[in-house]
Design a protein around this motif. Structure first.
Motif, mmCIF file in Angstrom:
data_model
loop_
_atom_site.group_PDB
_atom_site.id
_atom_site.type_symbol
_atom_site.label_atom_id
_atom_site.label_comp_id
_atom_site.label_asym_id
_atom_site.label_seq_id
_atom_site.Cartn_x
_atom_site.Cartn_y
_atom_site.Cartn_z
ATOM 1 N N ARG A 2 0.570 -0.810 0.029
ATOM 2 C CA ARG A 2 0.133 -0.051 0.377
ATOM 3 C C ARG A 2 1.040 1.244 0.084
ATOM 4 O O ARG A 2 1.740 1.404 0.291
ATOM 5 N N ARG A 191 -10.445 -2.058 7.296
ATOM 6 C CA ARG A 191 -9.965 -2.614 6.648
ATOM 7 C C ARG A 191 -11.266 -3.928 6.620
ATOM 8 O O ARG A 191 -11.196 -4.298 5.057
ATOM 9 N N ASP A 200 -10.212 -10.021 0.391
ATOM 10 C CA ASP A 200 -8.932 -9.652 1.923
ATOM 11 C C ASP A 200 -7.737 -8.952 0.954
ATOM 12 O O ASP A 200 -7.100 -7.417 1.310
ATOM 13 N N SER A 201 -7.206 -9.210 -0.721
ATOM 14 C CA SER A 201 -7.128 -8.696 -1.088
ATOM 15 C C SER A 201 -6.570 -7.245 -1.335
ATOM 16 O O SER A 201 -5.672 -6.560 -1.221
ATOM 17 N N GLN A 204 -6.379 -5.358 1.221
ATOM 18 C CA GLN A 204 -5.177 -4.781 1.425
ATOM 19 C C GLN A 204 -4.536 -3.848 1.586
ATOM 20 O O GLN A 204 -2.794 -3.171 1.505
ATOM 21 N N ASP A 227 -2.305 -0.470 9.737
ATOM 22 C CA ASP A 227 -3.384 0.232 8.994
ATOM 23 C C ASP A 227 -3.374 1.046 8.486
ATOM 24 O O ASP A 227 -4.353 1.557 8.111
#
Ligand code: PEP
Length: 255
Positions: A2, A191, A200-201, A204, A227
């Protein structure tokens, strides 16, 4: 991985001349920044001039709001096409001040998000609870409604081109910051909401900024949280040295 995204929201501050001056200072100070996406959001009035200053630099241009229609009889409003034409990259949408003073709702947030998305601009979607909502134990319910509302109808690919700013309303402009743990807890919850919507991907991959009295003194602690992927900065973005004092710790953090 990220991206850390740190954006300065100048709100209704600075004349055009002062905006150009501050933008030039930020460009100079951020010239060696590599790992953080740095953006500044002057008033609409100053955007075109500031666009000239940031052109060719590693500082991105952000607008503070947008209207969802392309053109027409919407006195006082600016369209996403107009923002795109002058080189805007990010658009702040759903800021708590828009929600509190100017009737922004989750529905109008969604319309704006979809419009800027369709033109390839990146929305910075602001969410966050008031103090009363937090005290009443409604934090999770409020964030759930705001996230579900903002992302309604957005595809997986569109969701990947969004940034969220979690901004507890009680921390905006008050000097009171959420603690590292309070902020991390809310970010992890957000999240999780994105994971429920898109898996989830995708969750993320979406950067979630913290906003609310972030300053050089507390930036490192907040940015170190698992996060927390940057910041939306108000007061501390009005001077290049305090803004860069938030960007600099972001340089060493990898998510
Ligand atoms: C904001 O307006 O988004 C904000 C976080 O302001 P401040 O940093 O001044 O609290």
């Amino acid at each position: 991985m990220r991206k850390i995204v740190i954006a300065g929201n100048w709100k209704m501050n600075k004349t055009v001349a002062d905006s150009v001056k501050l933008a030039a200072e930020v460009v100079a100070a951020a010239k060696d920044v590599k790992n953080v996406v740095v953006a500044i959001a002057p008033t609409y009035l100053a955007l075109a001039k500031v666009a000239e200053v940031v052109k060719g630099s590693n500082v991105k241009l952000a607008a503070q709001d947008v209207h969802w229609e392309n053109q027409g009889a919407y006195t006082g409003k600016v369209s996403a096409d107009m923002l795109k034409e002058i080189g805007v990259d990010f658009v702040i949408i759903g800021h708590s001040e828009q929600r509190t003073y100017f009737g922004e709702t989750d529905e109008t947030v969604n319309k704006k998000v979809r419009k800027v998305q369709s033109l390839g601009l990146t929305p910075i979607i602001c969410i966050g609870e008031t103090l009363a909502e937090r005290k009443d134990g409604r934090l999770e319910a409020v964030l759930t409604t705001q996230v579900n509302g903002a992302y309604a109808g957005l595809s997986r690919d569109e969701a990947l081109r969004t940034v969220i700013a979690y901004e507890p309303v009680w921390a905006i402009g008050t000097g009171v910051t959420a603690s590292d743990d309070e902020a991390q807890e809310a970010h992890a919850f957000v999240r999780g909401l994105l994971a429920k919507l898109y898996g989830d991907s995708v969750a993320q991959s979406i950067s979630i900024q913290y906003g609310g009295s972030m300053k050089p003194e507390n930036a490192a602690g907040l940015l170190a949280q698992k996060d927390i992927d940057g910041g939306l900065i108000g007061g501390a973005a009005l001077k290049a040295d305090s803004f860069l004092g938030i960007v600099t710790p972001g340089e060493t953090i990898h998510k």
